[in-house]
Write an enzyme that holds these catalytic residues in place. Sequence first.
Site, PDB file in Angstrom:
ATOM      1  N   GLU A 119       0.837  -1.218   0.000  1.00 31.37           N
ATOM      2  CA  GLU A 119       0.000   0.000   0.000  1.00 31.37           C
ATOM      3  C   GLU A 119       0.863   1.256   0.000  1.00 31.37           C
ATOM      4  O   GLU A 119       0.776   2.066   0.925  1.00 31.37           O
ATOM      5  CB  GLU A 119      -0.872   0.020   1.257  1.00 31.37           C
ATOM      6  CG  GLU A 119      -1.744  -1.184   1.474  1.00 31.37           C
ATOM      7  CD  GLU A 119      -2.339  -1.241   2.876  1.00 31.37           C
ATOM      8  OE1 GLU A 119      -1.830  -0.549   3.788  1.00 31.37           O
ATOM      9  OE2 GLU A 119      -3.315  -1.969   3.055  1.00 31.37           O
ATOM     10  N   PRO A 120       1.689   1.451  -1.005  1.00 28.80           N
ATOM     11  CA  PRO A 120       2.509   2.669  -1.006  1.00 28.80           C
ATOM     12  C   PRO A 120       1.673   3.895  -1.366  1.00 28.80           C
ATOM     13  O   PRO A 120       0.772   3.814  -2.201  1.00 28.80           O
ATOM     14  CB  PRO A 120       3.551   2.388  -2.094  1.00 28.80           C
ATOM     15  CG  PRO A 120       2.890   1.428  -3.022  1.00 28.80           C
ATOM     16  CD  PRO A 120       1.922   0.616  -2.193  1.00 28.80           C
ATOM     17  N   GLY A 121       1.957   5.004  -0.710  1.00 28.79           N
ATOM     18  CA  GLY A 121       1.312   6.267  -1.043  1.00 28.79           C
ATOM     19  C   GLY A 121       2.384   7.282  -1.402  1.00 28.79           C
ATOM     20  O   GLY A 121       2.550   7.678  -2.548  1.00 28.79           O
ATOM     21  N   ARG A 173       2.339  20.527   5.653  1.00 29.57           N
ATOM     22  CA  ARG A 173       3.386  19.624   6.153  1.00 29.57           C
ATOM     23  C   ARG A 173       4.481  20.334   6.964  1.00 29.57           C
ATOM     24  O   ARG A 173       4.866  19.820   8.015  1.00 29.57           O
ATOM     25  CB  ARG A 173       3.986  18.810   5.006  1.00 29.57           C
ATOM     26  CG  ARG A 173       2.943  17.925   4.305  1.00 29.57           C
ATOM     27  CD  ARG A 173       3.562  16.928   3.336  1.00 29.57           C
ATOM     28  NE  ARG A 173       4.374  15.952   4.036  1.00 29.57           N
ATOM     29  CZ  ARG A 173       5.673  15.996   4.160  1.00 29.57           C
ATOM     30  NH1 ARG A 173       6.365  16.941   3.585  1.00 29.57           N
ATOM     31  NH2 ARG A 173       6.297  15.086   4.859  1.00 29.57           N
ATOM     32  N   TYR A 215       4.380  18.763  10.563  1.00 26.84           N
ATOM     33  CA  TYR A 215       5.414  17.754  10.817  1.00 26.84           C
ATOM     34  C   TYR A 215       6.821  18.359  10.884  1.00 26.84           C
ATOM     35  O   TYR A 215       7.798  17.613  10.954  1.00 26.84           O
ATOM     36  CB  TYR A 215       5.426  16.706   9.699  1.00 26.84           C
ATOM     37  CG  TYR A 215       4.104  16.064   9.383  1.00 26.84           C
ATOM     38  CD1 TYR A 215       3.468  15.214  10.295  1.00 26.84           C
ATOM     39  CD2 TYR A 215       3.491  16.271   8.150  1.00 26.84           C
ATOM     40  CE1 TYR A 215       2.261  14.614   9.979  1.00 26.84           C
ATOM     41  CE2 TYR A 215       2.286  15.665   7.830  1.00 26.84           C
ATOM     42  CZ  TYR A 215       1.674  14.845   8.752  1.00 26.84           C
ATOM     43  OH  TYR A 215       0.484  14.245   8.427  1.00 26.84           O
ATOM     44  N   CYS A 253      -2.471  34.243   9.172  1.00 26.48           N
ATOM     45  CA  CYS A 253      -2.208  35.002  10.383  1.00 26.48           C
ATOM     46  C   CYS A 253      -1.808  34.142  11.567  1.00 26.48           C
ATOM     47  O   CYS A 253      -2.489  34.126  12.596  1.00 26.48           O
ATOM     48  CB  CYS A 253      -3.427  35.849  10.715  1.00 26.48           C
ATOM     49  SG  CYS A 253      -3.781  36.959   9.354  1.00 26.48           S
ATOM     50  N   GLU A 254      -0.773  33.371  11.406  1.00 25.02           N
ATOM     51  CA  GLU A 254      -0.105  32.763  12.555  1.00 25.02           C
ATOM     52  C   GLU A 254       1.324  32.438  12.166  1.00 25.02           C
ATOM     53  O   GLU A 254       1.619  32.191  10.994  1.00 25.02           O
ATOM     54  CB  GLU A 254      -0.858  31.533  13.079  1.00 25.02           C
ATOM     55  CG  GLU A 254      -1.120  30.436  12.095  1.00 25.02           C
ATOM     56  CD  GLU A 254      -1.758  29.229  12.793  1.00 25.02           C
ATOM     57  OE1 GLU A 254      -0.984  28.473  13.398  1.00 25.02           O
ATOM     58  OE2 GLU A 254      -2.992  29.058  12.729  1.00 25.02           O
ATOM     59  N   TYR A 302       0.285  13.866   0.655  1.00 24.22           N
ATOM     60  CA  TYR A 302      -0.086  14.482   1.930  1.00 24.22           C
ATOM     61  C   TYR A 302       0.032  16.000   1.825  1.00 24.22           C
ATOM     62  O   TYR A 302       0.537  16.675   2.721  1.00 24.22           O
ATOM     63  CB  TYR A 302       0.770  13.918   3.078  1.00 24.22           C
ATOM     64  CG  TYR A 302       0.698  12.412   3.122  1.00 24.22           C
ATOM     65  CD1 TYR A 302      -0.465  11.776   3.541  1.00 24.22           C
ATOM     66  CD2 TYR A 302       1.768  11.621   2.692  1.00 24.22           C
ATOM     67  CE1 TYR A 302      -0.571  10.399   3.538  1.00 24.22           C
ATOM     68  CE2 TYR A 302       1.667  10.232   2.684  1.00 24.22           C
ATOM     69  CZ  TYR A 302       0.497   9.634   3.102  1.00 24.22           C
ATOM     70  OH  TYR A 302       0.389   8.271   3.089  1.00 24.22           O
TER      71      TYR A 302
HETATM   72  C1  LIG Z   1      -0.873   5.919   5.288  1.00 22.00           C
HETATM   73  C2  LIG Z   1      -0.963   4.472   5.049  1.00 22.00           C
HETATM   74  C3  LIG Z   1      -0.276   3.886   3.978  1.00 22.00           C
HETATM   75  C4  LIG Z   1       0.633   4.656   3.060  1.00 22.00           C
HETATM   76  O1  LIG Z   1       1.824   5.077   3.655  1.00 22.00           O
HETATM   77  P1  LIG Z   1       2.930   5.784   2.767  1.00 22.00           P
HETATM   78  O2  LIG Z   1       3.970   6.172   3.724  1.00 22.00           O
HETATM   79  O3  LIG Z   1       2.288   6.950   2.113  1.00 22.00           O
HETATM   80  O4  LIG Z   1       3.416   4.779   1.777  1.00 22.00           O
HETATM   81  C5  LIG Z   1      -0.477   2.543   3.759  1.00 22.00           C
HETATM   82  N1  LIG Z   1      -1.274   1.794   4.553  1.00 22.00           N
HETATM   83  C6  LIG Z   1      -1.940   2.318   5.586  1.00 22.00           C
HETATM   84  C7  LIG Z   1      -2.810   1.456   6.418  1.00 22.00           C
HETATM   85  C8  LIG Z   1      -1.807   3.663   5.881  1.00 22.00           C
HETATM   86  O5  LIG Z   1      -2.452   4.181   6.926  1.00 22.00           O
END
Ligand SMILES: *Cc1c(COP(=O)(O)O)cnc(C)c1O
Length: 421
Positions: A275-277, A314, A318, A346-347, A375
């Site tokens: 599940e890469p994002g 971000r 973070y 305004c912060e 993100y």
């Molecule tokens: C956020 C998330 C991801 C993706 O993480 P990345 O760092 O963007 O690759 C995959 N699985 C789950 C369950 C998440 O909450």
Amino acid sequence: MDHFNYKNGRLHAEDVDLAEIAAAVGTPCYVYSTATLTRHFQLFDDALSGMDHLVCFAMKSLSNLAILKLLGDLGAGMDVVSGGEYARARAAGIPGDRIVFSGVGKTREEMAEALQGGIRQFNVESEPELRALSEVADRLGATAPIALRVNPDVDARTHEKIATGRKTDKFGVPLERARDIYALAASLPGIEVIGIDVHIGSQLTSLDPFEQAYTKVAELTHQLREDGHDIRRLDLGGGLGIPYTRGNEAPPLPAEYGALVQRTVGDLGCEIEIEPGRLIAGNAGILMTKLLYVKEESDRRWLIVDGAMNDLIRPAMYGAHHDIVPLNEPAAGVEQQEADIVGPVCESGDTFARSRPMPPLAEGDLLAFRSAGAYAAVMASEYNSRPLVPEVLVRGDQFAVIRARPTIDEMLGRDRLPGWL
Ligand SMILES: *Cc1c(COP(=O)(O)O)cnc(C)c1O
């Protein structure tokens, strides 16, 4: 690698001069590269090519319908974390059997929608959630395929807010409780156990924590099979980091990650899901913004730009670093001067960079915040009544607005006055 490079002294997205987009769409705005998104998806797909697998894009990182359609057409599945994301994935044409539902707080309504619309699997994060899912599925006469998200208690050594695999994090069930909960799952109506899920955090820059986690998943696979469960799918989560600072040491590549997956869980005969994002979307986008004012007082210098924390949160949330570069390529060896780069909100939290060495700049110059694909736009808000930042997708020498900037009237039109006012 991405496709945002200088050509003839001007920053381009693929073959489009970014200044052309700024002129057409205005600033601030996000710009994404089709070639970069495609390349990054393909890297993961290739990295797992020796195994039966599905790459599910974590769409919480970037969820515009055009992006989902682009990745879906390449064969991507989707990892969704809400009913809204499920609806988006379906609207982008992703079939239900390529959608995985993650998240600690799925509502019964969301469960029902996914069960009725079609779902590949629920990643269940707690015993009460499992019982709720069983109830909902049973009521609908449906069967919910599930993987239990286990918490392997490894430290991903990443930012506190995005570490998810330690005992003290809210995610998943402790490994030592897993066998009991799987036994419960097998006994509940409407539930079909199909696999194991793990996701230990985001922006990981070392393979070690993955190795620890996946080794534990392999052991658990053997134990659960001994207990009589048909474990046939492993969801290994996302989390591989990206280089936010150019020239710094790079995080591991998808190919190295794929080799690790093969080594740790490759001989179990399971279908592999990841599940890469961030790694797919992060460096596939920039935030383009315009320099409004150069303010100099005593010994400080501020570059005030028209993008703000509501557009890109971000850095404020973070403490994240984004490389910031001018659209006009600075001459080689030009003298840099330190400045704080800030937005109009305004912060004081609305600060993108402090004491950042920058080349000479003048009012009206355009700047690009790099690595702003993931993100970023998805976290934008209308704080300070700044209309939601638009998004543009480039492909080769073409570009298209994939989310328009709302007009002020559209923004105000969402509010309602109660009858007594
Ligand atoms: C956020 C998330 C991801 C993706 O993480 P990345 O760092 O963007 O690759 C995959 N699985 C789950 C369950 C998440 O909450």
